[in-house]
Design a protein around this motif. Structure first.
Motif, PDB file in Angstrom:
ATOM      1  N   VAL A 172      -0.227  14.581   3.839  1.00  0.00           N
ATOM      2  CA  VAL A 172       1.401  14.085   3.965  1.00  0.00           C
ATOM      3  C   VAL A 172       1.793  14.105   2.556  1.00  0.00           C
ATOM      4  O   VAL A 172       1.529  13.733   1.613  1.00  0.00           O
ATOM      5  CB  VAL A 172       0.112  12.658   4.072  1.00  0.00           C
ATOM      6  N   ASP A 173       3.231  13.998   2.957  1.00  0.00           N
ATOM      7  CA  ASP A 173       4.626  13.126   1.981  1.00  0.00           C
ATOM      8  C   ASP A 173       4.560  12.293   1.899  1.00  0.00           C
ATOM      9  O   ASP A 173       4.544  11.278   2.581  1.00  0.00           O
ATOM     10  CB  ASP A 173       5.293  14.950   1.586  1.00  0.00           C
ATOM     11  N   SER A 174       5.316  12.080   0.735  1.00  0.00           N
ATOM     12  CA  SER A 174       5.614  10.249   0.603  1.00  0.00           C
ATOM     13  C   SER A 174       6.933   9.843   2.094  1.00  0.00           C
ATOM     14  O   SER A 174       6.194   8.885   2.355  1.00  0.00           O
ATOM     15  CB  SER A 174       7.044  10.159  -0.716  1.00  0.00           C
ATOM     16  N   ALA A 175       7.444  10.648   2.246  1.00  0.00           N
ATOM     17  CA  ALA A 175       8.566  10.361   3.900  1.00  0.00           C
ATOM     18  C   ALA A 175       7.235  10.338   4.503  1.00  0.00           C
ATOM     19  O   ALA A 175       7.255   8.674   5.581  1.00  0.00           O
ATOM     20  CB  ALA A 175       9.184  11.636   4.161  1.00  0.00           C
ATOM     21  N   GLY A 176       6.226  10.465   4.856  1.00  0.00           N
ATOM     22  CA  GLY A 176       5.134  10.643   5.688  1.00  0.00           C
ATOM     23  C   GLY A 176       4.177   9.635   5.600  1.00  0.00           C
ATOM     24  O   GLY A 176       3.649   9.309   6.679  1.00  0.00           O
ATOM     25  N   VAL A 177       4.351   9.619   4.380  1.00  0.00           N
ATOM     26  CA  VAL A 177       3.783   7.644   3.923  1.00  0.00           C
ATOM     27  C   VAL A 177       4.134   6.195   4.738  1.00  0.00           C
ATOM     28  O   VAL A 177       3.724   5.557   5.377  1.00  0.00           O
ATOM     29  CB  VAL A 177       2.899   7.979   2.740  1.00  0.00           C
ATOM     30  N   GLU A 178       5.980   7.098   4.777  1.00  0.00           N
ATOM     31  CA  GLU A 178       6.458   5.706   4.878  1.00  0.00           C
ATOM     32  C   GLU A 178       6.238   5.711   6.421  1.00  0.00           C
ATOM     33  O   GLU A 178       6.103   4.529   6.730  1.00  0.00           O
ATOM     34  CB  GLU A 178       7.860   5.722   4.653  1.00  0.00           C
ATOM     35  N   THR A 179       6.161   6.499   6.822  1.00  0.00           N
ATOM     36  CA  THR A 179       5.888   6.392   9.018  1.00  0.00           C
ATOM     37  C   THR A 179       5.029   6.314   9.018  1.00  0.00           C
ATOM     38  O   THR A 179       4.130   5.975   9.809  1.00  0.00           O
ATOM     39  CB  THR A 179       7.013   7.742   9.716  1.00  0.00           C
ATOM     40  N   MET A 180       4.307   6.856   8.267  1.00  0.00           N
ATOM     41  CA  MET A 180       2.568   6.351   8.963  1.00  0.00           C
ATOM     42  C   MET A 180       2.282   5.025   8.907  1.00  0.00           C
ATOM     43  O   MET A 180       1.835   5.030   9.648  1.00  0.00           O
ATOM     44  CB  MET A 180       1.808   7.304   8.443  1.00  0.00           C
ATOM     45  N   ALA A 181       2.583   4.389   7.577  1.00  0.00           N
ATOM     46  CA  ALA A 181       2.831   3.266   6.958  1.00  0.00           C
ATOM     47  C   ALA A 181       2.638   1.855   8.338  1.00  0.00           C
ATOM     48  O   ALA A 181       2.283   0.849   8.799  1.00  0.00           O
ATOM     49  CB  ALA A 181       3.074   3.061   5.637  1.00  0.00           C
ATOM     50  N   ALA A 208       0.717  -1.303   0.273  1.00  0.00           N
ATOM     51  CA  ALA A 208      -0.621   0.677   0.724  1.00  0.00           C
ATOM     52  C   ALA A 208       0.696   1.080  -0.462  1.00  0.00           C
ATOM     53  O   ALA A 208       0.662   2.170  -0.855  1.00  0.00           O
ATOM     54  CB  ALA A 208      -1.193  -0.034   1.083  1.00  0.00           C
ATOM     55  N   ARG A 209       1.969   1.209   0.563  1.00  0.00           N
ATOM     56  CA  ARG A 209       2.539   2.701   0.639  1.00  0.00           C
ATOM     57  C   ARG A 209       3.357   2.733  -0.265  1.00  0.00           C
ATOM     58  O   ARG A 209       3.331   3.789  -1.083  1.00  0.00           O
ATOM     59  CB  ARG A 209       4.064   2.212   1.853  1.00  0.00           C
ATOM     60  N   PHE A 210       3.758   1.534  -1.301  1.00  0.00           N
ATOM     61  CA  PHE A 210       4.644   1.553  -2.104  1.00  0.00           C
ATOM     62  C   PHE A 210       3.297   2.547  -3.132  1.00  0.00           C
ATOM     63  O   PHE A 210       3.655   3.770  -4.526  1.00  0.00           O
ATOM     64  CB  PHE A 210       4.639   0.518  -3.408  1.00  0.00           C
ATOM     65  N   LYS A 211       1.763   2.117  -3.317  1.00  0.00           N
ATOM     66  CA  LYS A 211       0.970   2.004  -4.590  1.00  0.00           C
ATOM     67  C   LYS A 211       0.642   3.565  -4.246  1.00  0.00           C
ATOM     68  O   LYS A 211       0.333   4.586  -5.411  1.00  0.00           O
ATOM     69  CB  LYS A 211      -0.339   1.621  -4.341  1.00  0.00           C
ATOM     70  N   ILE A 212       0.268   4.107  -2.544  1.00  0.00           N
ATOM     71  CA  ILE A 212       0.548   6.006  -2.605  1.00  0.00           C
ATOM     72  C   ILE A 212       1.324   6.325  -2.611  1.00  0.00           C
ATOM     73  O   ILE A 212       1.402   7.551  -3.557  1.00  0.00           O
ATOM     74  CB  ILE A 212      -0.226   5.672  -0.834  1.00  0.00           C
ATOM     75  N   ILE A 213       2.422   6.094  -3.026  1.00  0.00           N
ATOM     76  CA  ILE A 213       3.998   6.917  -3.481  1.00  0.00           C
ATOM     77  C   ILE A 213       3.778   7.565  -4.796  1.00  0.00           C
ATOM     78  O   ILE A 213       3.969   8.544  -5.171  1.00  0.00           O
ATOM     79  CB  ILE A 213       5.202   6.305  -2.291  1.00  0.00           C
TER      80      ILE A 213
END
Lengths: 163, 217
Positions: free
Chosen positions: A86-95, A58-63
């Motif tokens: 949320v930016d890409s880095a934010g997606v990584e940590t949120m995930a 999911a993280r990859f798809k969102i980014i």
């Protein structure tokens, strides 16, 4: 596949919803499970948990979606992503945080409580043992098992495939 | 929280958990159920993908000579570039091969393209079709025998205008994919389907290294 979807659909959808907004979360969630189905032979349960693996996809798809929108700045959907903030880095940590939350939720009640005291309340093992009247060894082993569960979820996340 | 040394042996994982755990919030525990029709939609898609296994599509190569103005602009080099483009691609079913049609009434095929290799890519064959479904436009790519991208590189799908000056990314691909075309991209003005090889260098522009192309029609 249905069992996997029933078990983890809300986790994946919740991450997509937080990062993309409700409108696009459904499509992306479907993309995640479709990708998982197509690359199911690449999932190795010995390498990590299924929940972590799905969130990793999911993280990859969102980014990727963020990347597409950055390159196509006129996309009307972009406003939704910006609103979510949320930016890409934010997606990584949120995930990863949601993976940890999922792992904590899956723990037996006592183990979860002990791990939460140790991390969130910053209590030592001895303090926890005293508070619950448990042998120190029991507290240590409960926390160790709990942390092993967290690690396994993160390892699943790390082994997710970009597809 | 001070880890007991025996809790997590891997120091990297210890540091990672130490950093992540204090950041976990109540919102990270909140869950929302997906829309109730999603499971049906997903199973339909999986069934459709399974059906594709019987499809065999090839097209005779057609060579069109063109100046790739966008590519020259990117590199600042005024060398002419001859490219293969399937400007009038024709999809031919081979022998008795079966072309599997979508059984979903909501999906309508708007245009098709057969992608030609611009440089040797083994036995890779690829075609694309533009479909409308549930109010969205999607580009469905069927690729067979596509090798994995080299390390530190990835394949990326694009729609490009006829002047080859305005590539619009549809995201990374690894083979057969179904991607939503953003509302900002008009396939009637950007009919060229392009798969490029992109280095992992953080540059979001097209690398100029196109591997396969075809034109929707």
């Amino acid at each position: 596949m249905e069992a996997v979807y029933r078990e983890h659909g809300s986790l994946v959808y919740s991450l997509c919803r937080r990062t993309l907004g409700p409108e696009r979360a459904a499509d992306t969630t479907q993309e995640v499970f479709f990708a998982a189905w197509k690359s199911r032979e690449r999932f190795n349960p010995e390498s990590g948990s299924l929940a972590g693996w799905l969130v990793g996809i999911a993280r990859f798809k969102i980014i990727d979606l963020y990347r597409v929108e950055r390159r196509n700045p006129l996309a009307p959907d972009t406003a939704q992503a910006i609103d979510v903030g949320v930016d890409s880095a934010g997606v990584e940590t949120m995930a990863q945080r949601m993976v940890i939350a999922e792992a904590l939720t899956s723990l037996p009640e006592r183990s979860r409580r002990l791990v939460e005291h140790a991390f969130f309340d910053d209590m030592t093992h001895s303090q926890i043992a005293e508070r619950y009247g448990l042998p120190l060894g029991t507290v240590k082993s409960d926390i160790r098992r709990g942390l092993a569960r967290l690690r396994r979820h993160l390892e699943g996340f790390d082994h997710a495939v970009r597809s | 929280m001070p880890f007991d040394p025996d809790d997590i042996a891997d120091p990297h994982m210890r540091r990672r958990l130490s950093a992540l755990m204090p950041a976990v919030t109540n919102a990270d525990f909140e869950r929302h159920d997906p829309p109730p029709d999603m499971w049906d939609s997903l199973t339909n898609r999986i069934a459709r993908d399974r059906g594709r296994g019987a499809a065999v599509l090839v097209a005779p190569p057609q060579v069109v000579t063109k100046r790739d103005t966008w590519r020259r602009r990117r590199h600042g080099v005024s060398r002419p570039r001859v490219l293969l483009a399937a400007a009038a691609a024709v999809t031919v079913a081979v022998g008795a091969a079966i072309v599997v049609q979508s059984r979903l009434p909501a999906e309508r095929v708007v245009a098709r393209a057969t992608l030609q290799q611009l440089e040797p890519l083994g036995d890779t064959r690829a075609s694309a079709r533009l479909v409308t479904k549930d109010g969205t436009t999607q580009l469905v790519v069927d690729a067979t025998n596509m090798p994995p991208a080299p390390p530190s590189e990835s394949y990326e799908l694009w729609l490009i205008d006829n002047e080859v000056s305005d590539p619009r990314s549809l995201g990374e691909v690894t083979g057969s994919e179904e991607v939503t075309v953003p509302a900002s991209v008009d396939p009637s003005t950007h009919p060229i389907v392009d798969i490029s090889l992109e280095p992992d260098d953080g540059d979001h522009d097209h690398s100029g290294h196109s591997l396969m192309r075809g034109t929707l029609q």
